[in-house]
Write an enzyme that holds these catalytic residues in place. Structure first.
Site, PDB file in Angstrom:
ATOM      1  N   GLU A 163       0.840  -1.200   0.000  1.00  0.00           N
ATOM      2  CA  GLU A 163       0.000   0.000   0.000  1.00  0.00           C
ATOM      3  C   GLU A 163       0.873   1.247   0.000  1.00  0.00           C
ATOM      4  OE1 GLU A 163      -3.307  -2.096   2.975  1.00  0.00           O
ATOM      5  OE2 GLU A 163      -1.794  -0.706   3.751  1.00  0.00           O
ATOM      6  N   LYS A 174       2.430   4.444   1.336  1.00  0.00           N
ATOM      7  CA  LYS A 174       2.656   4.983   2.681  1.00  0.00           C
ATOM      8  C   LYS A 174       2.554   6.497   2.567  1.00  0.00           C
ATOM      9  CE  LYS A 174       5.582   4.737   6.744  1.00  0.00           C
ATOM     10  NZ  LYS A 174       5.120   6.056   7.201  1.00  0.00           N
ATOM     11  N   ARG A 194      -1.660   9.470  10.820  1.00  0.00           N
ATOM     12  CA  ARG A 194      -2.328   8.191  11.044  1.00  0.00           C
ATOM     13  C   ARG A 194      -3.527   8.413  11.955  1.00  0.00           C
ATOM     14  NH1 ARG A 194       0.817   2.577  12.680  1.00  0.00           N
ATOM     15  NH2 ARG A 194      -0.990   1.199  12.714  1.00  0.00           N
ATOM     16  N   PHE A 245      -6.883   1.729   5.493  1.00  0.00           N
ATOM     17  CA  PHE A 245      -6.099   0.527   5.178  1.00  0.00           C
ATOM     18  C   PHE A 245      -6.385  -0.655   6.101  1.00  0.00           C
ATOM     19  CE2 PHE A 245      -3.211   3.390   7.589  1.00  0.00           C
ATOM     20  CZ  PHE A 245      -3.003   2.618   8.728  1.00  0.00           C
ATOM     21  N   LYS A 266       8.059  -1.555   6.256  1.00  0.00           N
ATOM     22  CA  LYS A 266       8.161  -0.282   5.540  1.00  0.00           C
ATOM     23  C   LYS A 266       9.251  -0.369   4.479  1.00  0.00           C
ATOM     24  CE  LYS A 266       8.724   2.090   9.406  1.00  0.00           C
ATOM     25  NZ  LYS A 266       8.967   3.195  10.361  1.00  0.00           N
TER      26      LYS A 266
END
Length: 603
Positions: free
Chosen positions: A262, A264, A269, A355, A438
């Site tokens: 996905e 970033k 957040r 997400f 990540k």
């Protein structure tokens, strides 16, 4: 008294904790205190130790500025306000002012306050209930005359307090208890005091991050009651965290050959909750209630998500209203304002990219594999201009992952998040593991990624920086030991504006000696309780005899340090110190860096 605890017991521990640099001494003192605390008030004791009346996500604030606190000290002791202010100028610590003023009053046989002329019988010793309940009354005072009410309540409390009690009550009120007692430290103390498995307590804490509630549940109902604590809409859960790697091939190998990837996004957040009564709450990564900053996002979620009750997770991203392009995270700082929110919404519009989903209509979904959670998420998102699923692919091909990564970078994102799709790909609350990885390269730096590090000390500047901080001592976090290990001394990247505001930002964390959770060989001019997190980049990671980061892993008298560290300009106010880059991550970055160098040397 059996159902309460004299406040002097807490003060004795606070004095010991403040004086020690040994974490074991602090842990033992806290454990002993909690072991003898009656179940009825153990929550109040823990809230006081943590310097907060309630968990941060409830947003309870005392609303008493330092100036009003000094007024309360004057009222309680009979010292003229001018004398109290002079003491403050001299001592620089409102807590020490309260203590000194109380001592002056005592030496004069009373300070001439109204309380000294009323025969109330023998002076009653303060209890934690009296202290906590009065502080809560101060927080709840509102409307016309609220400030005067708050001052009078605090004054009455300080009148009954011994000098040391007055010191810590005052520090609590102004938000500068300065103990640095962390949530993990309290969990250790509870585990020791009640002889229960720490993992059980930590699991409950990840589900329901309210240590007062967990402690009271444990003290009154035992382990079975703690096991019964469940995910609850309206109560933030600890967010799941990711590890990091710097190549698509490594990532796919680590995730078993296939991954959901996905974008970033460079945003904030958000954990969004909807309750049965229709209330929507938004929590930050730090689990603070930020609903008031994003009323538009709350409304978008209410409109776009087809469920009576839910907990979903996504990224709020600033959008250029003319082009639809992503704008950097810094643009969201304008949403932190308390006034003119309507104007901020118009000037800095936001899209929400979801997400994950953790709870829907009474069902806890955190134990489901990610593909199953994705199915639920797609089934409840309705078409909406401002709410979308995060851009994503599922792939088993390194080249496809690299192309997707480049698409993310060109779109203004930080990189991509790659996630496991295997049967065990549950939502691990509060855990940093290899289910999420990540992939985020910083093209401006020789390091493969930036790091979020905690300020633990400062050095006075010279020349142009005389009178302010010239450099900061930064540390990485080790969750296994709940300690911070130094990794660099940084003086580059700070603007004149940064240098001007840093002393003010760090003032609440200033302490007279090294904090017991900080492991350092260096001796800065000023020590801080771990609190402020900064984003740092640099040239490379090298071995250093001056720093302690990863010294245990290296098994010698050397640690790891960042060479040529530089502040990126980003204050990570969305992160707690325990969310900082870990020593394990830094060790892995160092190991990967060595592999890259070896590869580069191959002809």
């Amino acid at each position: 008294m059996e159902s309460d605890l004299e406040f002097s017991n807490i003060v004795s521990v606070l004095k010991l904790v403040e004086a020690t640099t040994q974490r074991t001494v602090m842990a033992k003192a806290l454990s002993s205190l909690l072991a003898k605390t009656p179940p009825q008030v153990i929550d109040k004791v823990i809230y006081f130790l943590l310097g907060s009346l309630r968990p941060d996500w409830e947003g309870v604030e005392l609303g008493l500025a330092e100036r009003l606190t000094l007024r309360a000290i004057s009222m309680a002791t009979g010292l003229p306000i001018r004398q109290v202010e002079e003491l403050y100028k001299k001592l620089g610590d409102a807590g020490e002012v309260a203590k000194r003023a109380a001592e002056i009053k005592r030496s004069k046989g009373g300070g001439g306050t109204i309380f000294d002329f009323i025969d109330t019988g023998p002076k009653r010793r303060l209890t934690i209930s009296k202290v906590y309940d009065t502080l809560m009354a101060i927080a709840k005072a509102s409307g016309e005359g609220a400030q005067d009410t708050k001052v009078k309540l605090l004054s009455s409390l300080l009148t009954d307090a011994e000098p040391d009690e007055a010191k810590y009550i005052t520090r609590f009120v102004i938000g500068r208890l300065r103990l640095g007692v962390a949530d993990m430290t309290i969990l250790d103390a509870l585990s020791d005091a009640f002889d229960v498995n720490r993992d059980l307590l930590e699991k409950a804490y990840h589900v329901y991050p309210d240590l007062g509630k967990i402690a009271k549940t444990l003290a009154e109902g035992g382990e079975e009651a703690v096991k019964a604590i469940k995910v609850t809409p309206g109560v933030p859960i600890q967010p799941m965290l990711a590890e990091r790697l710097s190549s698509p091939k490594e990532i796919l190998n680590k995730l078993g050959g296939v991954a959901i990837c996905e974008f970033k996004y460079d945003g904030e957040r958000m954990q969004i909750h909807k309750l049965k009564d229709g209330t929507v709450k938004i929590f930050s990564r730090r689990m603070e209630d930020i609903t008031n900053q994003y009323p538009d996002v709350a409304e978008y979620a209410r409109e776009a998500i087809d469920a009576e009750e839910f907990i979903v997770e996504g990224e709020g991203v600033a959008i250029d209203p003319d082009t639809g392009e992503f704008k950097p995270f810094q643009e969201l700082m304008h949403r932190k304002r308390k006034h003119n929110i309507k104007e901020a919404i118009e000037e800095y519009p936001i899209n929400l990219y979801l997400f994950d989903v953790m709870y829907v209509n009474g069902q806890d979904l955190t134990d489901l594999p990610l593909p199953d959670r994705k199915k639920v998420l797609f089934s409840i998102i309705k078409p909406h201009e401002h709410v979308h699923h995060a851009d994503w692919i599922i792939t088993d091909d390194a080249d496809s992952l690299e192309k997707f990564f480049l698409d993310a970078i060109s779109s203004g994102c930080e990189g991509v998040m790659c996630k496991s799709v295997k049967l065990g790909s549950v939502y691990e609350m509060g855990a940093r593991g290899w289910l999420w990885i990540k992939y985020k390269r910083d093209y401006k730096s020789e390091l493969s990624d930036t790091m979020d590090l905690v300020v633990v000390g400062a050095f006075w500047g010279r020349g142009k920086r005389a009178g302010t901080y010239g450099a900061l001592l930064l540390a990485a976090y080790d969750p296994d030991s709940d300690q911070f290990y130094t990794v660099c001394k940084v003086g580059s990247g700070f603007t004149d504006e940064d240098l001007k505001k840093l002393p003010q930002m760090l003032e609440p964390y200033k302490i007279p000696h090294r904090h017991p959770r900080v492991v350092s060989k260096m001796e800065p001019d000023i020590w801080f309780t771990p609190g402020l997190v900064l984003e740092i980049t640099g040239a490379e990671i090298t071995m250093s005899p001056l720093h302690t980061c990863c010294s245990v892993m290296l098994k010698g008298d050397v640690g790891l340090a960042i060479r040529f560290p530089r502040f990126t300009g980003r204050y990570r106010t969305d992160k707690r110190p325990e969310d900082a880059t870990t020593v394990k991550e830094i060790f892995e970055m160092y190991s990967n860096q060595k592999k890259v160098k070896l590869t580069d040397q191959v002809p």
